[in-house]
Design an enzyme around this catalytic site. Structure first.
Site, PDB file in Angstrom:
ATOM      1  N   GLY A 223      -3.561  -3.644  11.923  1.00  0.00           N
ATOM      2  CA  GLY A 223      -4.095  -4.003  10.612  1.00  0.00           C
ATOM      3  C   GLY A 223      -5.600  -3.933  10.616  1.00  0.00           C
ATOM      4  N   PRO A 224      -6.280  -4.667  11.531  1.00  0.00           N
ATOM      5  CG  PRO A 224      -7.020  -6.511  12.729  1.00  0.00           C
ATOM      6  CD  PRO A 224      -5.786  -5.727  12.416  1.00  0.00           C
TER       7      PRO A 224
ATOM      8  CD  GLU B 252     -19.956  -5.445  25.488  1.00  0.00           C
ATOM      9  OE1 GLU B 252     -20.924  -5.634  26.240  1.00  0.00           O
ATOM     10  OE2 GLU B 252     -19.978  -4.632  24.527  1.00  0.00           O
TER      11      GLU B 252
ATOM     12  CG  HIS C 150      -5.715   2.121  -0.199  1.00  0.00           C
ATOM     13  ND1 HIS C 150      -5.531   2.631   1.067  1.00  0.00           N
ATOM     14  CD2 HIS C 150      -6.048   0.817  -0.033  1.00  0.00           C
ATOM     15  CE1 HIS C 150      -5.743   1.678   1.950  1.00  0.00           C
ATOM     16  NE2 HIS C 150      -6.072   0.563   1.314  1.00  0.00           N
TER      17      HIS C 150
ATOM     18  CG  ASP D   6     -31.178 -12.546  31.405  1.00  0.00           C
ATOM     19  OD1 ASP D   6     -32.194 -11.848  31.566  1.00  0.00           O
ATOM     20  OD2 ASP D   6     -30.153 -12.419  32.084  1.00  0.00           O
TER      21      ASP D   6
ATOM     22  NE  ARG E 119     -27.744 -16.368  36.846  1.00  0.00           N
ATOM     23  CZ  ARG E 119     -28.993 -16.035  36.527  1.00  0.00           C
ATOM     24  NH1 ARG E 119     -29.275 -14.779  36.211  1.00  0.00           N
ATOM     25  NH2 ARG E 119     -29.939 -16.951  36.483  1.00  0.00           N
TER      26      ARG E 119
ATOM     27  CG  ASN F 193      -6.033  10.006   2.582  1.00  0.00           C
ATOM     28  OD1 ASN F 193      -7.186   9.612   2.463  1.00  0.00           O
ATOM     29  ND2 ASN F 193      -5.047   9.201   2.951  1.00  0.00           N
TER      30      ASN F 193
ATOM     31  CG  HIS G 279      -1.813  -1.166   1.329  1.00  0.00           C
ATOM     32  ND1 HIS G 279      -1.369  -2.426   1.659  1.00  0.00           N
ATOM     33  CD2 HIS G 279      -3.158  -1.271   1.131  1.00  0.00           C
ATOM     34  CE1 HIS G 279      -2.401  -3.262   1.672  1.00  0.00           C
ATOM     35  NE2 HIS G 279      -3.488  -2.588   1.346  1.00  0.00           N
TER      36      HIS G 279
ATOM     37  CG  PHE H 138     -22.391  -9.595  25.889  1.00  0.00           C
ATOM     38  CD1 PHE H 138     -23.369  -9.858  24.944  1.00  0.00           C
ATOM     39  CD2 PHE H 138     -22.779  -9.218  27.159  1.00  0.00           C
ATOM     40  CE1 PHE H 138     -24.719  -9.721  25.246  1.00  0.00           C
ATOM     41  CE2 PHE H 138     -24.125  -9.079  27.480  1.00  0.00           C
ATOM     42  CZ  PHE H 138     -25.099  -9.337  26.522  1.00  0.00           C
TER      43      PHE H 138
ATOM     44  CG  HIS I  14      -3.416   0.385   4.994  1.00  0.00           C
ATOM     45  ND1 HIS I  14      -4.454   0.609   5.881  1.00  0.00           N
ATOM     46  CD2 HIS I  14      -3.182   1.566   4.374  1.00  0.00           C
ATOM     47  CE1 HIS I  14      -4.818   1.871   5.783  1.00  0.00           C
ATOM     48  NE2 HIS I  14      -4.070   2.471   4.888  1.00  0.00           N
TER      49      HIS I  14
ATOM     50  N   GLY J  96     -10.465   5.053   7.664  1.00  0.00           N
ATOM     51  CA  GLY J  96     -11.065   3.764   7.977  1.00  0.00           C
ATOM     52  C   GLY J  96     -11.097   3.494   9.467  1.00  0.00           C
TER      53      GLY J  96
ATOM     54  CG  HIS K 203     -28.491 -12.003  27.843  1.00  0.00           C
ATOM     55  ND1 HIS K 203     -29.192 -11.385  26.834  1.00  0.00           N
ATOM     56  CD2 HIS K 203     -28.026 -10.993  28.643  1.00  0.00           C
ATOM     57  CE1 HIS K 203     -29.176 -10.078  27.010  1.00  0.00           C
ATOM     58  NE2 HIS K 203     -28.467  -9.816  28.097  1.00  0.00           N
TER      59      HIS K 203
END
Length: 623
Positions: A114-115, A375, A255, A432, A483, A180, A26, A400, A66, A151, A436
């Site tokens: 990266g992500p 989270e 890019h 729940d 729980r 940019n 890139h 979650f 990138h 991004g 859940h």
């Protein structure tokens, strides 16, 4: 030394030459942000290439990973271990210079990115870690400089982390926005908000607007203002993607693809760079080299001990989340290098240090963090804190996990010691309902490389699980906790529990073996008792708090009976367990999303009550 465009062009040409050599990469971001990176490394950054883990160093993060060749070029020129041959092997197998930055502190790479957006969140975590370490270790002030692209700022995690940052830190975090106006699909004004700066101002950031990313004086002024700020800072850097290569400047095609040979040739002519690929004139190379610091102290991992010898007084009917709270508050209460937080669920996950406030910009002495309902950001911020050698605890409901799984994945990639306390670990939490009730999440963790999941039964298994999580400083650990309360269990042989699997009932005459984890272990023990009394069938019972460790050994030898004489009980996806048995019917698990009902009714529905398990055993082994 007077900074010139020639210094920045060193970065530009090392980047595009490496991308051209690899025929992959890139170029747009490295070309567009080379001027900013030059000012940062040559005039402002506090670092030492000879001692990359110097505790007082500034950190540089490429959230828009990138653009990795921009970072590799700067690290090479300033004297880190990244060589010209490493640059030449960009994106090739075994190269330090991977396609996106991969954590390698000895080479100056602070974090795997990266992500998009996660680098930003980890930068928040680093700034939190630095602030905490300044309090407990009396380290000097250091800054975290994080390059972010459009991004990164579109990803929801940018909101989660940035909205929280001004509550946690008062200085030391500088977001360098590569504004940019371009993403892969074209001009971002068609799908991006009107005013990012206004959004960040509403969070409480100090905003430095409209900085020309190609004007050294404006860049310097922005860095000076950022360094003196008493709030986190967003610097809006108005850049041109692909700057210097006129054939692609300002266009989406800059890019993510190598420049054409004719474009590279013209770029050399336009910028007066009369040098072959990968060549840097000696005078410029000497200007880039960074001087070694004096009196350097290096970062060290936290040394934490979990002494559980005194917890027998608490051994009673407990949920494992309650048992976990006992360990945190009885065995870790003096450990200063732990930060424990939850996503607005501390009252349910029980991970707070009691009688202690919350970490903030005005209370760095506190070890609890209130992340709010965030989270994904919580997991990523914890990764950043772990990179400062703290030990973060993060907690939410197991279901979650899906909100933040990609941050767990990065934690595993970097082999960070982050402890995930994920409670309400089965369908037995009841009313729940399916939204859940976790079903596939335990299997997800077991399938992920470098992640170790412990699902303990009772106080003592929970204590050992905590010991292993603290001692394991080369990977993240997930503690899947219940729980509902479980019957009191006597203290087992701790050395066997540490192995991750052990016999709770063992009889040499046993013909069958029952295998269970967590809250299903008492069910297996009761089933074994019933079969012995009613049918004179003898079963051994194996508790498996850590499946990951069981499958790493010769489990056939350990389990003793043949694979057609084993029954597995776990209120979760049965998929991981099929390796132990010869018939899928020998694994009693959950293949649906659960239901909203009382726990006892749920157990009966799924055949996980005592009568259901007894009948299943008789049916499976009747022939």
């Amino acid at each position: 030394m007077k900074l010139t465009k020639e210094h920045a062009n060193c970065l530009r040409f090392l980047a595009v030459d490496a991308i051209d050599q690899a025929q992959s990469g890139h170029p747009g971001m490295p070309l567009g942000m080379a001027d900013v990176m030059s000012v940062l490394y040559l005039e402002f950054l506090q670092h030492d290439p000879q001692n990359p883990s110097w505790v007082d160093r500034d950190r540089v993060i490429l959230s828009n990973g990138h653009g990795s060749m921009l970072l590799y070029a700067a690290l090479h020129l300033t004297g880190y271990k990244i060589s010209l041959e490493d640059l030449r092997s960009f994106r090739q197998q075994g190269s330090i210079c991977a396609g996106h930055p991969e954590y390698e502190i000895e080479n100056g790479i602070e974090v795997t990115t990266g992500p998009l957006g996660q680098g930003l969140a980890m930068a928040v975590g680093m700034a939190v870690g630095i602030k905490r370490k300044r309090h407990i270790k009396k380290q000097s002030h250091a800054n975290v400089y994080c390059f972010v692209g459009d991004g990164c700022l579109m990803e929801g995690i940018s909101h989660e982390a940035s909205a929280l940052a001004p509550h946690l830190i008062d200085s030391g975090l500088v977001l360098l926005w590569d504004d940019n106006g371009i993403s892969i699909d074209g001009q971002v004004d068609q799908w991006m908000e009107q005013d990012v700066c206004q959004r960040y101002a509403s969070y409480g950031f100090e905003i430095i607007r409209d900085v020309d990313a190609h004007d050294f004086d404006q860049i310097r002024s922005a860095f000076r203002q950022a360094k003196s700020a008493t709030r986190p800072v967003l610097v809006q850097l108005k850049s041109t993607i692909g700057k210097g290569c006129k054939a692609v400047e300002g266009q989406a095609k800059a890019h993510g693809q190598p420049l054409k040979p004719e474009y590279l040739k013209q770029m050399r002519q336009d910028l007066g760079w009369d040098h072959p690929p990968f060549f840097i004139p000696e005078a410029l190379r000497n200007d880039w080299l960074c001087q070694t610091q004096t009196d350097v102290k290096l970062e060290e991992s936290a040394t934490i001990k979990v002494d559980v010898n005194h917890i027998d007084a608490f051994n009673q009917d407990l949920s494992t989340r309650q048992a976990s709270s006992i360990i945190i508050n009885e065995c870790l209460k003096t450990e200063e290098e732990i930060l424990s937080g939850s996503a607005d669920l501390a009252a349910s996950t029980l991970t707070n240090f009691v009688d202690e406030g919350y970490f903030s910009k005005t209370s760095p002495e506190c070890r609890n963090i209130a992340y709010g309902v965030r989270e994904f950001a919580m997991f990523a911020i914890a990764n950043g804190a772990a990179l400062t050698r703290l030990v973060p605890i993060v907690s939410t409901f197991l279901v979650f996990l899906d909100y933040g799984k990609n941050a767990l994945r990065l934690s595993a990639l970097m082999r960070l010691r982050v402890i995930y306390v994920l409670t309400h670990d089965s369908v037995f939490l009841g009313e729940d309902g399916p939204t859940h009730q976790p079903v596939e999440q335990i299997a997800t963790c077991r399938a992920m490389p470098n992640v170790e999941l412990w699902r303990p039964c009772g106080l003592w298994e929970t204590a050992v699980s905590w010991q292993q999580a603290i001692d394991n400083d080369s990977k993240p650990t997930v503690l899947a906790l219940s729980r509902q309360k479980m019957p009191k269990m006597e203290k087992p042989n701790i050395s066997l529990v540490k192995r991750g699997f052990y016999y709770l009932l063992e009889d040499q005459a046993a013909e069958y073996v029952l295998i269970a984890s967590g809250s299903e272990v008492p069910l297996a023990l009761e089933l074994a008792r019933r079969l012995r009394e009613n049918d004179q069938v003898i079963c051994n019972v194996v508790s498996v708090p850590c499946y990951d460790r069981l499958i790493e050994v010769d489990f056939d030898e350990f389990l003793k009976v043949s694979s057609d004489k084993r029954l597995v009980i776990e209120a979760s996806s049965p998929m991981p367990w099929y390796i132990l048995v010869s018939n899928p019917k020998q694994v009693i698990g959950i293949k649906e999303f659960g239901l909203s009902a009382r726990p006892g009714d749920i157990a009966k529905h799924f055949g996980m009550d005592q009568d259901g398990l007894y009948q299943t055993f008789k049916m499976v082994f009747s022939g």
